[in-house]
Design an enzyme around this catalytic site. Sequence first.
Site, PDB file in Angstrom:
ATOM      1  N   ASP A 151      72.632   3.971  30.376  1.00 29.15           N
ATOM      2  CA  ASP A 151      71.334   3.775  29.725  1.00 29.15           C
ATOM      3  C   ASP A 151      70.538   5.078  29.681  1.00 29.15           C
ATOM      4  O   ASP A 151      69.923   5.415  28.668  1.00 29.15           O
ATOM      5  CB  ASP A 151      70.504   2.729  30.476  1.00 29.15           C
ATOM      6  CG  ASP A 151      71.199   1.383  30.521  1.00 29.15           C
ATOM      7  OD1 ASP A 151      72.192   1.208  29.796  1.00 29.15           O
ATOM      8  OD2 ASP A 151      70.752   0.520  31.300  1.00 29.15           O
ATOM      9  N   SER A 183      49.382   1.202  31.945  1.00 27.92           N
ATOM     10  CA  SER A 183      50.257   0.613  30.927  1.00 27.92           C
ATOM     11  C   SER A 183      49.400  -0.079  29.884  1.00 27.92           C
ATOM     12  O   SER A 183      48.699  -1.048  30.200  1.00 27.92           O
ATOM     13  CB  SER A 183      51.212  -0.409  31.566  1.00 27.92           C
ATOM     14  OG  SER A 183      51.684  -1.296  30.564  1.00 27.92           O
TER      15      SER A 183
HETATM   16  C1  GLA Z   1      72.672  -2.138  32.720  1.00 26.43           C
HETATM   17  C2  GLA Z   1      72.882  -0.868  33.542  1.00 26.43           C
HETATM   18  C3  GLA Z   1      73.945   0.038  32.901  1.00 26.43           C
HETATM   19  C4  GLA Z   1      75.225  -0.739  32.586  1.00 26.43           C
HETATM   20  C5  GLA Z   1      74.901  -2.040  31.852  1.00 26.43           C
HETATM   21  C6  GLA Z   1      76.116  -2.911  31.690  1.00 26.43           C
HETATM   22  O1  GLA Z   1      72.125  -1.818  31.474  1.00 26.43           O
HETATM   23  O2  GLA Z   1      71.680  -0.151  33.668  1.00 26.43           O
HETATM   24  O3  GLA Z   1      74.211   1.124  33.766  1.00 26.43           O
HETATM   25  O4  GLA Z   1      75.966  -0.982  33.742  1.00 26.43           O
HETATM   26  O5  GLA Z   1      73.918  -2.812  32.522  1.00 26.43           O
HETATM   27  O6  GLA Z   1      77.070  -2.283  30.895  1.00 26.43           O
END
Ligand code: GLA
Length: 370
Positions: free
Chosen positions: A162, A61
């Site tokens: 995400d 990293s």
């Molecule tokens: C984190 C998790 C997502 C989602 C958000 C809240 O980012 O990785 O999957 O649940 O929190 O919306």
Amino acid sequence: MSDDTPRFFAGGGVQVSAPGRVNLLGEHTDYNDGYVLPVAIPQRTYVQATPSADGRFHVYSSNLDESAEFTADGELPDGYARYVAGCIHVLRGHGIAVPPLSISLHSGLPMGAGLSSSAALEVAVLRALRQLLNLDLDDVQIAQYAQAAETRYGGVQCGIMDQMASSLADTGHMLFLDTRTLERRVLPMPANTELIVIDSGVARTLATSKYNERHAECREAARLLGVPMLRDVADMAALDALPPLLKKRARHVVTENARVLAAIVDGVDGPAFGELMNASHASLRDDYEVSVPALDTLCDMLRAEAGVYGARLTGAGFGGACVALCEKPRAAAVATAVTERYNRDRLLQLAGVLLPTPDAETELPQPLFD
Ligand code: GLA
């Protein structure tokens, strides 16, 4: 070398990247099979992968100037390298052999700001492996494998928002996603608006355990209501059957799903979208209880500025960043003014002038983009 590859990667191997995301509406809905509305952000994580000569995996990293190594069958490393090893393990679980590699990482994403630094890392690593090994994986599979790496090896019972955002979203559009069916639509931002994202600088202490606690509460609420997932609650009145705490949690999820659906209707303008963001923040603060005072303060400061239509915490909460929707011409000035005011107040707070320090960390934020 792709155009956005950072200069510090020497040539060789494959070089790819993946973005972080900011979620505009639909928070804590994805692990309830609900709806989400993220946008990719310009900050990305970059990965370079080359074959390793010594039979071991090496991960470096550049942000941390730290190296880790592991073998395919040995113990998983800790920290950032665990996500890399997790991706490799997930591929192996699908029958894909990954030869020993040297992997270099660089991230433009702040860690722990709620902007999906771990998903960007997983998606970038899987993209690198897809390219290097010529794997037949589409972008949805990349997101699914990345989510598996996070839940199995990162210890967070996260949904798929995400990873889908990092794998499929772009910075100019909202990605409406039904997390049950993975149906999605790429939508324009409300006309003449711009996003402002500011990191509160508050570290997300206990975020993983609290997140998993919320996950369990939602499962329990769904079980008591006799539905597969909270997404399936059709009638708000049904929530009256729940004990008070679970009722609040479920009410957030049900109303948040409704807010996402209200936001993607044709013709929703900046002010209407902003109202939905404000309501989302209130629900996350009061019903879901994942806000912290610094995030409430930052949202209030943003909302007090002329041209801001709405503001809310983004991501899991318990610290991290806020996102605001702003009238386009005013966005840059608002971002600068609020960041300066927030930092000044926070410095005073950290110095003990105003209040005892609520949080231990001292890093002061910059607007991430505007
Ligand atoms: C984190 C998790 C997502 C989602 C958000 C809240 O980012 O990785 O999957 O649940 O929190 O919306």
